[in-house]
Scaffold this active site. Structure first.
Site, PDB file in Angstrom:
ATOM      1  N   ARG A   1       0.816  -1.224   0.000  1.00  0.00           N
ATOM      2  CA  ARG A   1       0.000   0.000   0.000  1.00  0.00           C
ATOM      3  C   ARG A   1       0.848   1.273   0.000  1.00  0.00           C
ATOM      4  NH1 ARG A   1      -5.525  -0.093   1.707  1.00  0.00           N
ATOM      5  NH2 ARG A   1      -6.371  -2.097   1.091  1.00  0.00           N
TER       6      ARG A   1
ATOM      7  N   ARG B   1      -3.253   6.877   1.073  1.00  0.00           N
ATOM      8  CA  ARG B   1      -3.718   8.109   1.718  1.00  0.00           C
ATOM      9  C   ARG B   1      -2.745   8.786   2.665  1.00  0.00           C
ATOM     10  NH1 ARG B   1      -9.080   5.235   3.428  1.00  0.00           N
ATOM     11  NH2 ARG B   1      -7.466   3.642   3.445  1.00  0.00           N
TER      12      ARG B   1
ATOM     13  N   ARG C   1      -6.433  11.688  -5.810  1.00  0.00           N
ATOM     14  CA  ARG C   1      -7.652  10.956  -5.444  1.00  0.00           C
ATOM     15  C   ARG C   1      -8.880  11.869  -5.529  1.00  0.00           C
ATOM     16  NH1 ARG C   1     -11.554   8.861  -4.508  1.00  0.00           N
ATOM     17  NH2 ARG C   1     -12.240   7.384  -2.949  1.00  0.00           N
TER      18      ARG C   1
ATOM     19  N   ASP D   1      -6.811  -2.477  -7.348  1.00  0.00           N
ATOM     20  CA  ASP D   1      -7.349  -3.093  -6.135  1.00  0.00           C
ATOM     21  C   ASP D   1      -7.703  -4.540  -6.432  1.00  0.00           C
ATOM     22  OD1 ASP D   1      -8.333  -2.018  -3.318  1.00  0.00           O
ATOM     23  OD2 ASP D   1      -9.661  -3.631  -3.947  1.00  0.00           O
TER      24      ASP D   1
ATOM     25  N   TYR E   1     -15.242 -11.135   0.309  1.00  0.00           N
ATOM     26  CA  TYR E   1     -15.945  -9.872   0.025  1.00  0.00           C
ATOM     27  C   TYR E   1     -17.173 -10.128  -0.857  1.00  0.00           C
ATOM     28  CZ  TYR E   1     -11.989  -7.344   2.034  1.00  0.00           C
ATOM     29  OH  TYR E   1     -11.043  -6.865   2.898  1.00  0.00           O
TER      30      TYR E   1
HETATM   31  O1  CP3 Z   1      -0.122  -1.333  -2.528  1.00  0.00           O
HETATM   32  C1  CP3 Z   1      -0.365  -0.403  -3.322  1.00  0.00           C
HETATM   33  O2  CP3 Z   1       0.062   0.749  -3.184  1.00  0.00           O
HETATM   34  C2  CP3 Z   1      -1.157  -0.747  -4.569  1.00  0.00           C
HETATM   35  C3  CP3 Z   1      -2.563  -0.589  -4.487  1.00  0.00           C
HETATM   36  C4  CP3 Z   1      -3.450  -1.476  -3.632  1.00  0.00           C
HETATM   37  C5  CP3 Z   1      -4.672  -0.999  -3.102  1.00  0.00           C
HETATM   38  N1  CP3 Z   1      -5.335  -2.063  -2.547  1.00  0.00           N
HETATM   39  C6  CP3 Z   1      -5.142   0.391  -3.185  1.00  0.00           C
HETATM   40  C7  CP3 Z   1      -6.221   0.850  -2.293  1.00  0.00           C
HETATM   41  C8  CP3 Z   1      -3.363  -2.842  -3.311  1.00  0.00           C
HETATM   42  C9  CP3 Z   1      -2.227  -3.825  -3.579  1.00  0.00           C
HETATM   43  C10 CP3 Z   1      -4.568  -3.192  -2.631  1.00  0.00           C
HETATM   44  C11 CP3 Z   1      -4.862  -4.557  -2.175  1.00  0.00           C
HETATM   45  C12 CP3 Z   1      -6.090  -4.813  -1.410  1.00  0.00           C
HETATM   46  N2  CP3 Z   1      -7.326  -4.221  -1.534  1.00  0.00           N
HETATM   47  C13 CP3 Z   1      -6.214  -5.844  -0.438  1.00  0.00           C
HETATM   48  C14 CP3 Z   1      -5.130  -6.811  -0.059  1.00  0.00           C
HETATM   49  C15 CP3 Z   1      -4.108  -6.201   0.828  1.00  0.00           C
HETATM   50  C16 CP3 Z   1      -4.621  -5.785   2.174  1.00  0.00           C
HETATM   51  O3  CP3 Z   1      -4.497  -4.587   2.470  1.00  0.00           O
HETATM   52  O4  CP3 Z   1      -5.084  -6.651   2.914  1.00  0.00           O
HETATM   53  C17 CP3 Z   1      -7.529  -5.793   0.056  1.00  0.00           C
HETATM   54  C18 CP3 Z   1      -8.121  -6.694   1.129  1.00  0.00           C
HETATM   55  C19 CP3 Z   1      -8.220  -4.778  -0.660  1.00  0.00           C
HETATM   56  C20 CP3 Z   1      -9.653  -4.389  -0.539  1.00  0.00           C
HETATM   57  C21 CP3 Z   1      -9.803  -2.993  -0.126  1.00  0.00           C
HETATM   58  N3  CP3 Z   1      -9.521  -1.908  -0.912  1.00  0.00           N
HETATM   59  C22 CP3 Z   1     -10.296  -2.516   1.115  1.00  0.00           C
HETATM   60  C23 CP3 Z   1     -10.705  -3.401   2.284  1.00  0.00           C
HETATM   61  C24 CP3 Z   1     -10.291  -1.138   1.046  1.00  0.00           C
HETATM   62  C25 CP3 Z   1     -10.843  -0.192   2.081  1.00  0.00           C
HETATM   63  C26 CP3 Z   1      -9.954  -0.056   3.239  1.00  0.00           C
HETATM   64  C27 CP3 Z   1      -9.034   1.094   3.030  1.00  0.00           C
HETATM   65  O5  CP3 Z   1      -7.823   0.931   3.235  1.00  0.00           O
HETATM   66  O6  CP3 Z   1      -9.550   2.140   2.660  1.00  0.00           O
HETATM   67  C28 CP3 Z   1      -9.762  -0.740  -0.216  1.00  0.00           C
HETATM   68  C29 CP3 Z   1      -9.549   0.620  -0.730  1.00  0.00           C
HETATM   69  C30 CP3 Z   1      -8.186   0.984  -1.214  1.00  0.00           C
HETATM   70  N4  CP3 Z   1      -7.402   0.201  -2.002  1.00  0.00           N
HETATM   71  C31 CP3 Z   1      -7.502   2.221  -0.970  1.00  0.00           C
HETATM   72  C32 CP3 Z   1      -6.280   2.140  -1.646  1.00  0.00           C
HETATM   73  C33 CP3 Z   1      -5.216   3.216  -1.745  1.00  0.00           C
HETATM   74  C34 CP3 Z   1      -8.057   3.398  -0.185  1.00  0.00           C
HETATM   75  C35 CP3 Z   1      -9.261   3.973  -0.836  1.00  0.00           C
HETATM   76  C36 CP3 Z   1      -9.167   5.451  -1.187  1.00  0.00           C
HETATM   77  O7  CP3 Z   1      -8.095   5.973  -1.541  1.00  0.00           O
HETATM   78  O8  CP3 Z   1     -10.223   6.068  -1.139  1.00  0.00           O
END
Ligand code: CP3
Length: 344
Positions: A26, A30, A39, A76, A151
């Site tokens: 990640r 943010r 964003r 994602d 999910y």
């Molecule tokens: O790592 C990186 O920088 C690459 C991008 C990336 C994102 N999600 C961007 C993201 C990667 C590799 C993921 C993987 C992901 N997404 C996983 C597996 C890894 C982990 O963290 O367990 C999972 C379970 C998800 C599903 C997901 N996406 C959730 C549960 C959420 C909401 C929780 C949160 O952190 O907000 C997201 C949203 C998300 N994916 C964001 C980002 C940067 C934040 C949303 C935003 O910017 O509004």
């Protein structure tokens, strides 16, 4: 400099590098003001994922700021259910939502449009390889079938994935079918990422830790083994990292059973056990993301312990899970400098 100088890739081939290469799960997100800026312009989160121009920009932001050894494609894991028409949306302050799938619907899922739906993401990978420094490893990724299925079944994130665990006991046949379908479309998606220029790919099984022993074999190991076999049958050179969060001692067999090149370790994996796992091949991890929030001594001690125990074998330095929005960007600079031995 050439592709041979991509350090994360070198470690995935079994080399030990000192200092170890570093990237963070990640790392685009943010905690970075420049990410929050892009964003805001993007509109919805999925619009950001499907806009190659903006997705390239946010992928590059942490590379410009910190010079990480790997860039991870910005996307994602839930683009797969989105491509399967599960009405995925990311609601401010609520995390992801989608229509919960019923057992009867699984046989009706249409995989045909998946590849074309994900074209913009593949386009992002291709553009990234053009724009990244030649020495930066480019990582693609997808979710593991179990984690994506949790999910799809609950329609949202839950603390312990009780809905998916219950579904699997009540509808084992349909559940196996869902995991096999996800494994197959995800393997195709990884092959496309590799063909577009990804040097290696990571499979995220973020919810592996809620499974009992036999369920872990059936729902975490089997589908990931199926995916990796399918990718390797077509792209024998593919380098693959598998991250099964919370798998604990089951990680011992996980690498062998899935044939992943490297396994990702979460922060609860004891370093003594991590050192044992490292005898079988490269490991990635495993700093507690809260140490990056805390900074100072907590950060330094966590880094030093990992370098001391794992720095003499094949290691990709990383966190034990994704960096959180409250992390201070200056703490990340301190982390990178300390791992590289360039701190003042
Ligand atoms: O790592 C990186 O920088 C690459 C991008 C990336 C994102 N999600 C961007 C993201 C990667 C590799 C993921 C993987 C992901 N997404 C996983 C597996 C890894 C982990 O963290 O367990 C999972 C379970 C998800 C599903 C997901 N996406 C959730 C549960 C959420 C909401 C929780 C949160 O952190 O907000 C997201 C949203 C998300 N994916 C964001 C980002 C940067 C934040 C949303 C935003 O910017 O509004």
């Amino acid at each position: 400099m050439s592709a041979q100088s991509r350090k994360v890739l070198q470690v995935l081939k079994g080399e030990t590098l000192s200092p170890p290469p570093i990237w963070l799960m990640r790392q685009a997100g943010r905690y970075l003001p420049e990410y929050r800026q892009t964003r805001k312009q993007a509109g919805s989160f999925l619009d950001l994922c499907y806009s190659p121009e903006m997705a390239v920009e946010v992928t590059l932001q942490p590379i410009r700021r910190y010079g990480f050894d790997a860039a991870i494609l910005f996307s994602d894991i839930l683009v797969i259910p989105d491509a399967l028409k599960r009405n995925v949306r990311f609601e401010e302050g609520h995390g992801p939502r989608m229509d919960p799938i019923a057992a009867e619907e699984i046989g009706k899922l249409d995989v045909k449009p998946v590849s074309s739906h994900l074209r913009p993401v593949i386009e992002t990978v291709a553009r990234l390889r053009q724009e990244l420094p030649v020495e930066t490893t480019l990582l693609g990724f997808c979710g593991a079938p179990w984690t994506v299925a949790t999910y799809m079944i609950a329609g949202q994130g839950t603390p312990d994935q009780a809905p998916a665990r219950l579904f699997a006991y009540r509808h084992p046949k349909e559940f196996d079918r869902l995991l096999a379908l996800l494994a197959d479309v995800s393997a195709d998606y990884l092959v496309e990422q590799i063909d577009a220029g990804a040097d290696a790919v990571q499979i995220f099984d973020s919810w592996a830790g809620v499974l009992g022993e036999s369920e872990f074999k059936r729902y975490a190991v089997e589908p990931v083994r199926r995916m990796i076999d399918s990718v390797r049958a077509r792209r024998p050179q593919a380098k693959i990292i598998a991250f099964a969060k919370g798998a604990g001692i089951l990680l011992k067999d996980y690498r062998q059973a899935t044939r992943a090149d490297s396994i990702g370790l979460d922060w609860s994996v004891p370093l003594s056990f991590a050192a044992e796992l490292q005898k079988d091949g490269p490991v990635q991890g495993n700093l507690d993301p809260m140490r990056v929030v805390a900074g100072g001594q907590a950060l330094d001690e966590g880094i030093d312990a990992i370098l001391q125990r794992l720095g003499h074998g094949p290691l990709i330095f990383n966190l034990g899970h994704g960096i959180t929005p409250q992390a201070d960007p200056d703490h990340v600079s301190r982390l990178v400098a300390r791992v590289r031995g360039t701190s003042a």
